[in-house]
Enzyme design. Structure first.
Site, mmCIF file in Angstrom:
data_model
loop_
_atom_site.group_PDB
_atom_site.id
_atom_site.type_symbol
_atom_site.label_atom_id
_atom_site.label_comp_id
_atom_site.label_asym_id
_atom_site.label_seq_id
_atom_site.Cartn_x
_atom_site.Cartn_y
_atom_site.Cartn_z
ATOM 1 N N CYS A 1 11.747 -75.025 -3.915
ATOM 2 C CA CYS A 1 12.982 -74.391 -3.184
ATOM 3 C C CYS A 1 14.121 -75.245 -2.705
ATOM 4 C CB CYS A 1 12.232 -73.533 -2.175
ATOM 5 S SG CYS A 1 10.992 -74.213 -1.117
ATOM 6 N N GLU B 1 11.294 -66.880 3.264
ATOM 7 C CA GLU B 1 11.894 -68.037 2.573
ATOM 8 C C GLU B 1 12.195 -67.713 1.114
ATOM 9 O OE1 GLU B 1 12.521 -70.641 0.148
ATOM 10 O OE2 GLU B 1 10.733 -71.851 1.024
ATOM 11 N N GLY C 1 8.948 -67.247 -1.556
ATOM 12 C CA GLY C 1 8.894 -66.854 -2.942
ATOM 13 C C GLY C 1 10.525 -66.409 -3.358
ATOM 14 N N SER C 2 10.579 -65.491 -4.420
ATOM 15 C CA SER C 2 11.839 -65.110 -4.859
ATOM 16 C C SER C 2 12.670 -63.983 -3.863
ATOM 17 C CB SER C 2 11.961 -64.153 -6.083
ATOM 18 O OG SER C 2 11.212 -62.843 -5.764
ATOM 19 N N GLY D 1 11.628 -60.440 -4.154
ATOM 20 C CA GLY D 1 10.333 -60.409 -3.530
ATOM 21 C C GLY D 1 10.557 -60.018 -1.955
ATOM 22 N N GLY D 2 11.273 -61.131 -1.632
ATOM 23 C CA GLY D 2 11.277 -61.099 -0.274
ATOM 24 C C GLY D 2 12.084 -60.231 0.272
ATOM 25 N N GLU E 1 20.555 -69.383 -7.491
ATOM 26 C CA GLU E 1 19.365 -70.184 -8.048
ATOM 27 C C GLU E 1 18.761 -69.741 -9.332
ATOM 28 O OE1 GLU E 1 15.188 -71.652 -5.982
ATOM 29 O OE2 GLU E 1 15.701 -69.459 -5.892
ATOM 30 N N LYS F 1 -2.348 -62.553 1.243
ATOM 31 C CA LYS F 1 -2.331 -61.958 -0.044
ATOM 32 C C LYS F 1 -1.875 -63.232 -0.955
ATOM 33 C CE LYS F 1 -0.592 -59.413 -3.664
ATOM 34 N NZ LYS F 1 -0.228 -60.594 -4.588
#
Length: 511
Positions: free
Chosen positions: A288, A251, A227-228, A231-232, A379, A170
Site C-alpha cells: 500500500c 486503510e 484492502g481496496s 471494499g473499505g 492506485e 474475517k
C-alpha cells in the site's frame, strides 16, 4: 455439501486448487461467535495489564512454535518467497511484543486526575478523573498482501487485544489455511493464559455477505480493515447506516506521490532512479506504500535519471501476484493507461509467460495530461508508476495542493531544494500521514512514532494509524469518573498509583 457452503485456496503460481476444503461461516454461526465475544468482553476488559501483556507475548511464542509449516502453507497460498515470509513472521511477532511491552508499561491509558477543590470560589470543584477504556468486540478484516503481519494476528488484532477488546477476525479468502494455522496459535495462547473463550474467533468465507453481516451486527463496536478502496468504503457505508453507527478504521491504499526536486536530480539522478526502480517493483508492487506517482521538473530531468530508470525497470523480472484477481486487475489498468492519449510507456520489465504474473511498468505524462486524466492519480495495485513532468515550480506546488489524501509522500532534495520548495512541506502535511525525505516509502517500521494512515481516501479516519502503538487508540474511548470513592476507582486512577504509570495530575505529568 453445496458448493456455496465451501471454498478452496489456490496456488497463484500455478492456478492449482489446494486440497483443503474450508467452510463458509453461516449467519447463525456468526451470531454465536459474536455472542461469545460479548460474554468474553465482560471478563477480558477487566484483566490486569500484565495478564494482557503476557497473553500477547504467548501468542507470539505460539506463532513461532508453528515452525516452518506455517511459512510453507503461506507460500503455497500466496506465492510470496519464503525469505519474505520469514521476515513477515518476525514482524508479526515483533509487533505483538511491542504491544505487550506498551501495555505492561501502562501509561497508554492516558490517565488524568483533577483533584477536588472544595474551597474554590465562587464554586467548589469536584474530584474528576479520566482514562481510556476498551469499546467492545472488534471486527477485523485480513489483507491480501500481508498474510501474517496484516492478518489473523497482525497489527489490527494485536492493537485491539492490547486495548482490551475481543476480536472477530474475517479471514482473507486467498489464504484460509494460513489463517486457520495462526488461529490455532491464538487459541493455544488463550488456553495457556486462562483468557475467556470468545476473546478471539476466526470466521471464514469467500462472499461479501459474511463481511457485511459482521459489520452490521449490533454487538460489534468498531472495525479494522486493510484492502481496496471499494471494499473499505462499502464497509464504512454499512457501519454508518446502522441504527448505532460505529467507527470503521479502513486503510484503503494510495499512490504515495514522490517529488524529485531539481538540484538533487542533477546531483544524484542515477541513485534516485535505482532506488525508485527497486521501490516500484518490491514485492511485485503489492504494497500500500508503493510509489505509484512521481513528479519532476522537466527541464531538470536529465538523461542520466531517465536512462538509469529505464535500464533498471527493463531488467526487472516479472513476479507472481497474490491472486488471479489482483493480476487481472493490474493488467487491465496497465492496458487502460497505455490507451490514454499523450501517455507514453517509458519502461517495461521483463515479460513472463507464467500465470498471474505482472511486469513492471513506468509511464510518462505531462502535467497537463495528468490533470486531464483522473485515473492517472489512482492506485494500480502492482509494480507500476506514472512519472509526471512539470514545467515550473509553481506547477509542482499546485499539483501538491490538489492531491487527495495519501498514506505517504516522499521528497528528494538538497538543502538548497528544501529552502526553495519549503512551501511543499507545509502542503504535504495536510495531505498524508507520513512524509519521507530522501528515501522511499516502501517499508513501514513498526514503532511508537509510526503513522500508517492519512486523509481520505487513503483511510476513513486520518486521526490514527494501523501500524505502531497509536493504533490502540482506535478501539478505546475516554470515561470520566467524578467524585468516585477510592474503592470503586480503576487501579490506574487510585491516589496511590499502584501501576506506577505516568498520569496528568492537576496539569502536571507525574508518577
Amino acid at each position: 455439501m453445496n458448493q456455496i457452503d465451501t471454498f478452496y485456496a489456490y496456488n497463484p503460481s500455478t492456478n492449482e486448487l489446494l486440497e483443503d476444503e474450508f467452510l463458509n461461516t453461516t449467519k447463525e454461526e456468526l451470531n454465536k461467535v459474536v455472542a461469545e465475544a460479548v460474554r468474553a468482553f465482560d471478563n477480558y476488559r477487566k484483566k490486569d495489564k500484565n495478564q494482557i501483556a503476557d497473553f500477547l507475548d504467548q501468542i507470539a511464542q505460539e506463532i513461532l512454535n508453528l515452525g516452518d509449516a506455517l511459512l510453507e502453507r503461506c507460500h503455497l497460498e500466496t506465492a510470496l518467497p519464503l525469505v519474505r515470509l520469514q521476515g513477515e513472521r518476525s514482524r508479526t511477532i515483533g509487533q505483538l511484543k511491542l504491544f505487550a511491552d506498551f501495555v505492561r508499561e501502562g501509561s497508554w491509558i492516558d490517565a488524568k486526575i483533577d483533584t477536588a477543590q472544595p474551597d474554590r470560589t465562587p464554586m467548589p470543584r469536584s474530584d474528576i478523573r479520566q482514562m481510556l477504556v476498551p469499546m467492545g468486540p472488534v471486527a477485523v478484516f485480513g489483507a491480501s498482501n500481508f498474510p501474517l503481519a496484516f492478518s489473523v494476528a497482525g497489527g489490527d488484532t494485536a492493537s485491539a487485544l492490547a486495548a482490551g477488546c475481543p476480536v472477530i477476525f474475517k479471514g482473507h479468502p486467498a489464504h484460509p489455511g494460513t489463517s486457520a494455522m495462526v488461529t490455532s496459535a491464538i487459541e493455544k495462547a488463550i488456553e495457556k493464559c486462562s483468557m475467556p473463550k470468545g476473546t478471539f474467533a476466526l470466521v471464514q468465507g469467500n462472499t461479501n455477505e459474511l463481511g457485511a453481516n459482521l459489520v452490521q451486527h449490533p454487538a460489534i463496536k468498531a472495525v479494522g480493515y486493510t484492502g481496496s478502496f471499494g471494499g473499505g468504503k462499502a464497509l464504512f457505508d454499512l457501519a454508518n447506516a446502522r441504527p448505532e453507527p460505529i467507527p470503521v478504521f479502513a486503510e484503503m491504499g494510495s499512490t504515495n506521490p514522490v517529488f524529485i526536486l531539481p538540484e538533487i536530480l542533477k546531483e544524484k539522478g542515477d541513485a534516485i532512479a535505482i532506488g525508485m526502480a527497486v521501490s516500484i517493483a518490491q514485492g511485485v508492487g503489492q504494497f500500500c506504500t508503493n510509489p505509484g506517482l512521481a513528479f519532476v521538473v522537466k527541464a531538470e530531468a536529465n538523461s542520466v535519471f531517465y536512462d538509469t530508470l529505464v535500464q533498471k525497470i527493463n531488467e526487472t523480472p516479472a513476479g507472481t501476484m497474490l491472486t488471479a484477481g489482483i493480476s487481472k486487475n493490474y493488467n487491465k489498468n496497465v492496458a487502460h493507461t497505455l490507451g490514454l492519449d499523450h501517455v507514453s510507456l517509458l519502461a517495461k520489465g521483463q515479460l513472463s509467460n507464467l500465470v498471474n504474473t505482472a511486469e513492471a511498468n513506468v509511464f510518462k505524462a505531462s502535467m497537463q495530461t495528468y490533470i486531464e486524466n483522473d485515473t492517472l492519480a489512482e492506485e494500480n495495485f502492482g509494480p507500476s508508476q506514472v512519472l509526471v513532468e512539470a514545467n515550473t515550480k509553481a506547477e509542482i506546488l499546485e499539483v501538491a495542493r490538489n492531491l487527495k489524501g495519501h498514506l505517504t509522500a516522499t521528497i528528494h532534495g538538497t538543502a538548497a531544494d528544501f529552502e526553495n520548495y519549503k512551501e511543499l512541506f507545509s502542503i504535504l502535511e495536510l495531505k498524508v500521514g507520513r512524509i519521507v525525505i530522501n528515501g522511499f516509502p516502501t517499508g513501514v517500521e513498526v514503532c511508537h512514532a509510526m503513522v500508517h494512515g492519512g486523509p481520505y481516501p487513503s483511510t476513513t479516519s486520518s486521526q490514527t494509524t494501523s501500524v505502531g502503538t497509536l493504533a490502540m487508540r482506535r478501539f478505546v474511548r475516554p470515561v470520566c469518573y467524578q467524585d468516585y470513592p477510592s474503592s470503586l476507582l480503576p487501579q490506574a486512577l487510585k491516589d496511590e498509583n499502584p501501576y506506577s504509570i505516568w498520569r496528568l495530575v492537576d496539569g502536571i505529568f507525574t508518577k
